[in-house]
Design an enzyme around this catalytic site. Structure first.
Site, mmCIF file in Angstrom:
data_model
loop_
_atom_site.group_PDB
_atom_site.id
_atom_site.type_symbol
_atom_site.label_atom_id
_atom_site.label_comp_id
_atom_site.label_asym_id
_atom_site.label_seq_id
_atom_site.Cartn_x
_atom_site.Cartn_y
_atom_site.Cartn_z
ATOM 1 N N ASP A 187 0.772 -1.263 0.080
ATOM 2 C CA ASP A 187 -0.088 -0.137 0.057
ATOM 3 C C ASP A 187 0.824 1.280 -0.149
ATOM 4 O OD1 ASP A 187 -2.236 -1.728 0.157
ATOM 5 O OD2 ASP A 187 -2.140 -1.634 2.244
ATOM 6 N N GLN A 238 -2.403 -9.007 -6.785
ATOM 7 C CA GLN A 238 -1.305 -7.599 -6.636
ATOM 8 C C GLN A 238 -0.189 -8.106 -5.606
ATOM 9 O OE1 GLN A 238 -3.959 -3.742 -6.729
ATOM 10 N NE2 GLN A 238 -4.961 -5.529 -6.016
#
Ligand code: F6P
Length: 343
Positions: free
Chosen positions: A128, A275
């Site tokens: 992130d 991801q």
């Protein structure tokens, strides 16, 4: 020294590269013994360990995931577990613990250090890129590349059908992955948590583009993006067992609204955990290696309560107390650059 190491929170590409770097410098330069705790804090409480040495880590550099296993959760959630962590330090004769984790895990590390002066060093990790105090976390570059590759592929199918593709990417409450992958993939619009969106404005951009004769539009939406109040129904909040909000699914709400309001055929792609999977990029292997080497150096400097970080192109140390409980929003200047290409 006897150095413990754990990986906590969600996995990300590059964790094994950090472990390898800690062990390599620890064993070969400092003569340390490195002990890996399995499944994050659970392994510390239950003393589930594996010994880590240079030989056992051969071939781990390009491997995704974490060979130690990982879990969410905190010893502060269960009565007795904090005492369990302290007893493990004592009974196993640990001189240090390197905690590799995201915002949640690093906050726990900070609290344990503050409450009991435990000799802890943090290493920030997450796809992130939302950790305060460091310019970049390893795993992020790989996730952006995976999302970009997916967007590239979606362009051709979207063109063939004259469709809008709504691509949801991860990132929790920050728009780092969305902004980077959106710029790299030539997105028509990028929606991020930091800026509530108006679906009518999105539709206007899409319609204008299709009227100009463009046959494909990619809307990249961060999982944490929210509609501006009163513009469309917002989603119900769902929590995981640790009380963290589950963010997946905004694209499923957004796509039908786009289709209904713009008249353009729209499809949804949720990239999800793909991801986080697979081999780390070369960039992340280098970054993770630097983080690991810095962490074992920090142990030998007794820099307890600090995490390793990168500022510009230099490794630095940053107080865990100043990152705990915070989340780093996307750079809005970068988002403004992205918005030059909207439409
Ligand atoms: O923090 C990394 C992350 O992948 C977020 O982007 C996402 O919201 C979350 O973890 C998903 O968590 P889980 O793996 O527990 O479903």
């Amino acid at each position: 020294m006897r150095v413990g190491l754990l990986t906590g929170g969600g996995d990300c590409p590059g964790l094994n590269a950090v472990i390898r770097a800690v062990v390599r410098k620890g064993e070969m330069v400092y003569g340390d013994e490195v002990i890996g705790f399995l499944d994050a804090w659970d392994g510390v409480v239950a003393r589930r360990t594996m010994s880590l040495d240079v030989r056992s880590l051969r071939g781990m550099l390009p491997r995704g995931g974490t060979l130690l296993g990982t879990k969410r959760g905190s010893p502060y959630d269960h009565p007795g577990d904090v005492d369990g962590v302290r007893a493990t330090f004592q009974d196993m004769g640990l001189d240090a613990l390197i905690v590799v984790g995201g915002n949640g895990t690093l906050s726990v590390a900070c609290k344990l250090h503050e409450d009991f002066s435990l000799p802890i060093i943090g290493v920030p990790k997450t796809i992130d890129n939302d950790i305060v105090g460091t310019d970049s976390t390893f795993g992020f570059n790989t996730a952006v590349q995976i999302a970009t590759d997916a967007i590239d592929r979606l362009h051709t199918t979207a063109e063939s059908h004259d469709r809008v593709m709504v691509v949801e990417v991860m990132g929790r409450h920050s728009g780092w992955i969305a902004t980077h992958a959106g710029i790299a993939g030539g997105a028509t619009v990028i929606l991020i948590p930091e800026e509530p969106f108006d679906v009518d404005e999105v539709c206007e951009i899409l319609r204008a583009r299709h009227e100009r004769g463009r046959y494909a539009s990619i809307v990249v939406v961060a999982e944490g993006a929210e509609p501006a109040e009163g513009t469309m129904p917002s989603r119900e909040k769902v929590y995981d067992k640790f009380g963290h909000v589950r963010l997946r699914g905004i694209a499923d709400l957004l796509a039908p609204e786009i289709e209904a309001r713009s008249g353009l055929e729209t499809r949804v792609v949720l990239l999800g955990h793909v991801q986080r999977g697979g081999t780390p990029s070369a960039f992340d292997r280098v970054l993770a290696t630097r983080y690991g080497v810095e962490a074992i150096d920090a142990v030998h400097d007794g820099a307890w309560g600090m995490m390793t970080a990168i500022e510009g192109n230099h490794m630095i140390r940053f107080p865990l107390a100043e990152t705990a409980g915070k989340s780093k929003p996307v750079d809005l200047d970068l988002y403004r650059v992205a918005s030059v290409f909207f439409g």
